[in-house]
Motif scaffolding. Structure first.
Motif, mmCIF file in Angstrom:
data_model
loop_
_atom_site.group_PDB
_atom_site.id
_atom_site.type_symbol
_atom_site.label_atom_id
_atom_site.label_comp_id
_atom_site.label_asym_id
_atom_site.label_seq_id
_atom_site.Cartn_x
_atom_site.Cartn_y
_atom_site.Cartn_z
ATOM 1 N N ALA A 1 21.255 -95.670 -11.093
ATOM 2 C CA ALA A 1 21.703 -94.523 -11.889
ATOM 3 C C ALA A 1 21.582 -93.240 -11.081
ATOM 4 C CB ALA A 1 20.901 -94.420 -13.181
ATOM 5 N N ASN A 2 20.459 -93.069 -10.398
ATOM 6 C CA ASN A 2 20.255 -91.852 -9.618
ATOM 7 C C ASN A 2 21.122 -91.835 -8.367
ATOM 8 O OD1 ASN A 2 18.405 -90.892 -11.484
ATOM 9 N ND2 ASN A 2 16.664 -91.861 -10.463
ATOM 10 N N GLU A 3 21.264 -92.969 -7.720
ATOM 11 C CA GLU A 3 22.155 -93.070 -6.563
ATOM 12 C C GLU A 3 23.585 -92.706 -6.956
ATOM 13 O OE1 GLU A 3 23.092 -94.932 -2.520
ATOM 14 O OE2 GLU A 3 21.301 -94.104 -3.447
ATOM 15 N N THR A 4 24.024 -93.213 -8.095
ATOM 16 C CA THR A 4 25.387 -92.960 -8.547
ATOM 17 C C THR A 4 25.589 -91.501 -8.909
ATOM 18 O OG1 THR A 4 25.487 -95.242 -9.356
ATOM 19 C CG2 THR A 4 27.173 -93.728 -10.154
ATOM 20 N N ALA A 5 24.591 -90.884 -9.510
ATOM 21 C CA ALA A 5 24.707 -89.468 -9.864
ATOM 22 C C ALA A 5 24.887 -88.602 -8.623
ATOM 23 C CB ALA A 5 23.487 -89.019 -10.655
ATOM 24 N N VAL A 6 24.099 -88.874 -7.581
ATOM 25 C CA VAL A 6 24.209 -88.077 -6.360
ATOM 26 C C VAL A 6 25.550 -88.319 -5.674
ATOM 27 C CG1 VAL A 6 23.239 -87.732 -4.054
ATOM 28 C CG2 VAL A 6 21.718 -87.882 -6.032
ATOM 29 N N HIS A 7 26.019 -89.563 -5.672
ATOM 30 C CA HIS A 7 27.321 -89.823 -5.057
ATOM 31 C C HIS A 7 28.471 -89.295 -5.912
ATOM 32 C CE1 HIS A 7 25.860 -91.687 -1.540
ATOM 33 N NE2 HIS A 7 25.397 -92.769 -2.112
ATOM 34 N N LEU B 1 18.713 -77.681 -8.186
ATOM 35 C CA LEU B 1 17.530 -78.160 -7.468
ATOM 36 C C LEU B 1 17.767 -79.572 -6.931
ATOM 37 C CD1 LEU B 1 14.574 -76.955 -9.737
ATOM 38 C CD2 LEU B 1 15.567 -75.810 -7.745
ATOM 39 N N LEU B 2 18.392 -80.415 -7.743
ATOM 40 C CA LEU B 2 18.699 -81.769 -7.294
ATOM 41 C C LEU B 2 19.633 -81.731 -6.088
ATOM 42 C CD1 LEU B 2 18.822 -84.857 -7.485
ATOM 43 C CD2 LEU B 2 20.615 -84.581 -9.231
ATOM 44 N N LEU B 3 20.691 -80.941 -6.162
ATOM 45 C CA LEU B 3 21.655 -80.915 -5.069
ATOM 46 C C LEU B 3 21.045 -80.344 -3.790
ATOM 47 C CD1 LEU B 3 24.930 -79.861 -6.919
ATOM 48 C CD2 LEU B 3 24.166 -82.153 -6.271
ATOM 49 N N VAL B 4 20.140 -79.384 -3.919
ATOM 50 C CA VAL B 4 19.476 -78.842 -2.736
ATOM 51 C C VAL B 4 18.534 -79.877 -2.132
ATOM 52 C CG1 VAL B 4 17.767 -77.140 -1.953
ATOM 53 C CG2 VAL B 4 19.709 -76.412 -3.346
ATOM 54 N N PHE C 1 13.171 -89.452 -6.359
ATOM 55 C CA PHE C 1 13.362 -89.110 -4.956
ATOM 56 C C PHE C 1 12.033 -88.744 -4.307
ATOM 57 C CE2 PHE C 1 15.288 -85.947 -1.791
ATOM 58 C CZ PHE C 1 15.695 -86.932 -0.909
ATOM 59 N N LEU C 2 11.238 -87.910 -4.976
ATOM 60 C CA LEU C 2 9.940 -87.525 -4.425
ATOM 61 C C LEU C 2 9.008 -88.731 -4.332
ATOM 62 C CD1 LEU C 2 9.315 -84.091 -6.181
ATOM 63 C CD2 LEU C 2 10.016 -84.501 -3.817
ATOM 64 N N GLY C 3 9.083 -89.627 -5.317
ATOM 65 C CA GLY C 3 8.261 -90.822 -5.263
ATOM 66 C C GLY C 3 8.600 -91.700 -4.076
ATOM 67 N N LEU C 4 9.886 -91.846 -3.788
ATOM 68 C CA LEU C 4 10.305 -92.665 -2.651
ATOM 69 C C LEU C 4 9.887 -92.025 -1.332
ATOM 70 C CD1 LEU C 4 13.890 -93.671 -3.829
ATOM 71 C CD2 LEU C 4 11.901 -95.167 -3.678
ATOM 72 N N LEU C 5 10.064 -90.712 -1.209
ATOM 73 C CA LEU C 5 9.757 -90.034 0.049
ATOM 74 C C LEU C 5 8.267 -90.006 0.347
ATOM 75 C CD1 LEU C 5 12.189 -86.987 -0.124
ATOM 76 C CD2 LEU C 5 12.409 -88.996 1.345
ATOM 77 N N THR C 6 7.433 -90.024 -0.684
ATOM 78 C CA THR C 6 5.989 -89.940 -0.479
ATOM 79 C C THR C 6 5.297 -91.295 -0.579
ATOM 80 O OG1 THR C 6 5.650 -89.423 -2.830
ATOM 81 C CG2 THR C 6 5.914 -87.561 -1.327
ATOM 82 N N ALA D 1 18.950 -85.356 -14.139
ATOM 83 C CA ALA D 1 18.697 -84.663 -12.876
ATOM 84 C C ALA D 1 17.204 -84.616 -12.578
ATOM 85 C CB ALA D 1 19.274 -83.251 -12.921
ATOM 86 N N GLY D 2 16.405 -84.343 -13.600
ATOM 87 C CA GLY D 2 14.964 -84.302 -13.410
ATOM 88 C C GLY D 2 14.405 -85.647 -12.997
ATOM 89 N N ASP D 3 14.912 -86.721 -13.600
ATOM 90 C CA ASP D 3 14.426 -88.043 -13.229
ATOM 91 C C ASP D 3 14.828 -88.390 -11.803
ATOM 92 O OD1 ASP D 3 13.102 -90.581 -14.126
ATOM 93 O OD2 ASP D 3 15.048 -91.385 -13.518
ATOM 94 N N ALA D 4 16.016 -87.949 -11.371
ATOM 95 C CA ALA D 4 16.445 -88.212 -10.005
ATOM 96 C C ALA D 4 15.521 -87.520 -9.003
ATOM 97 C CB ALA D 4 17.889 -87.762 -9.805
ATOM 98 N N ILE D 5 15.117 -86.286 -9.287
ATOM 99 C CA ILE D 5 14.179 -85.588 -8.403
ATOM 100 C C ILE D 5 12.834 -86.311 -8.378
ATOM 101 C CG2 ILE D 5 12.848 -83.466 -8.081
ATOM 102 C CD1 ILE D 5 15.278 -81.938 -9.194
#
Length: 252
Positions: free
Chosen positions: A119-125, A218-221, A151-156, A144-148
């Motif tokens: 869902a989050n991958e599709t939203a960004v694409h 914020l998500l797009l940035v 994303f932060l969970g994956l990066l950390t 959008a909030g869930d995608a952020i």
């Protein structure tokens, strides 16, 4: 979010991606994915849905070569192809809602997390397609909030730097970055760079660098789809070099 809302988001942005992409030349370049055309972007997302469906059905980690990456020849048929892939994933999850998938980097994830990932991958694409074609991009604040958050969970994650060595450069000595959404319904995010690696938590407070703005922006940035200067609703205060450093090392 609950599984039903995540499924709604997956379908919504699969449809939005198709609508944004199918009205333009299939060979239009995608500036935010510079090696891809719109056809390749749509193909990537459709293949990802089908790959995730395979994982949810089998619990395996193989990437199947025979999964289709080429969308239908006519852009008019892209919507049906993308929505079919999204529906197949949702059906696979509903048949195994309490299952799990083993992944060599991500570890053991419940099947619901793969619906969320897609869902989050599709939203960004969807945003990629909209930016490429000059069409509007909207995303609900909760999505959008869930995608952020994801994303932060994956990066950390502990294993993230093994997959992407640049993330090791995000270690620090307590420097803080705050994402402050304009929407009162969202808690915001605080990132702290520690010697062991970055960590994050929900909430906002005074930080070395703060980004304020609508959560869509914020998500797009933070997904590196818009530069902060190109997002009119975004305001950066404090040490902007911390944001530049973060964005330079988190390309995905």
């Amino acid at each position: 979010m609950d599984a039903g809302r995540t499924q709604e988001g997956l379908r919504e942005h699969a449809r939005g991606l198709a609508d944004a992409a199918s009205g333009a030349d299939a060979l239009t370049r995608v500036p935010t994915c510079p090696d891809w055309t719109l056809r390749e972007l749509v193909g990537h997302v459709g293949q990802a849905h089908r790959w995730a469906t395979h994982l949810v059905r089998t619990g395996g980690t193989d990437v199947l070569d025979e999964l289709p990456r080429t969308p239908p020849d006519s852009p008019a048929d892209w919507s049906g192809w993308l929505l079919d892939g999204a529906d197949e994933l949702i059906e696979a999850f509903e048949a195994n809602p309490d299952g799990s998938v083993e992944h060599p980097l991500l570890g053991t994830w419940p099947t619901a997390m793969w619906v969320r990932r897609m869902a989050n991958e599709t939203a960004v694409h969807h945003a990629d397609a909209a930016l490429a074609t000059g069409t509007p991009f909207a995303v609900a604040p909760d999505l959008a909030g869930d995608a952020i958050t994801e994303f932060l969970g994956l990066l950390t994650a502990v294993t993230a730097a093994a997959y992407k060595p640049e993330l090791a450069e995000l270690r620090g000595n307590g420097e803080t970055l705050c994402l402050r959404p304009a929407e009162a319904s969202l808690e915001g995010w605080l990132i702290t760079r520690t010697p062991e690696g970055p960590v994050w938590e929900h909430g906002v407070r005074d930080a070395d660098m703060t980004v304020d703005g609508p959560v869509r922006d914020l998500l797009l940035v933070f997904a590196r789809r818009l530069a902060p200067a190109d997002a009119p609703g975004v305001k950066v205060t404090g040490d902007a070099s911390l944001l530049d450093h973060w964005l330079a090392r988190t390309a995905v």
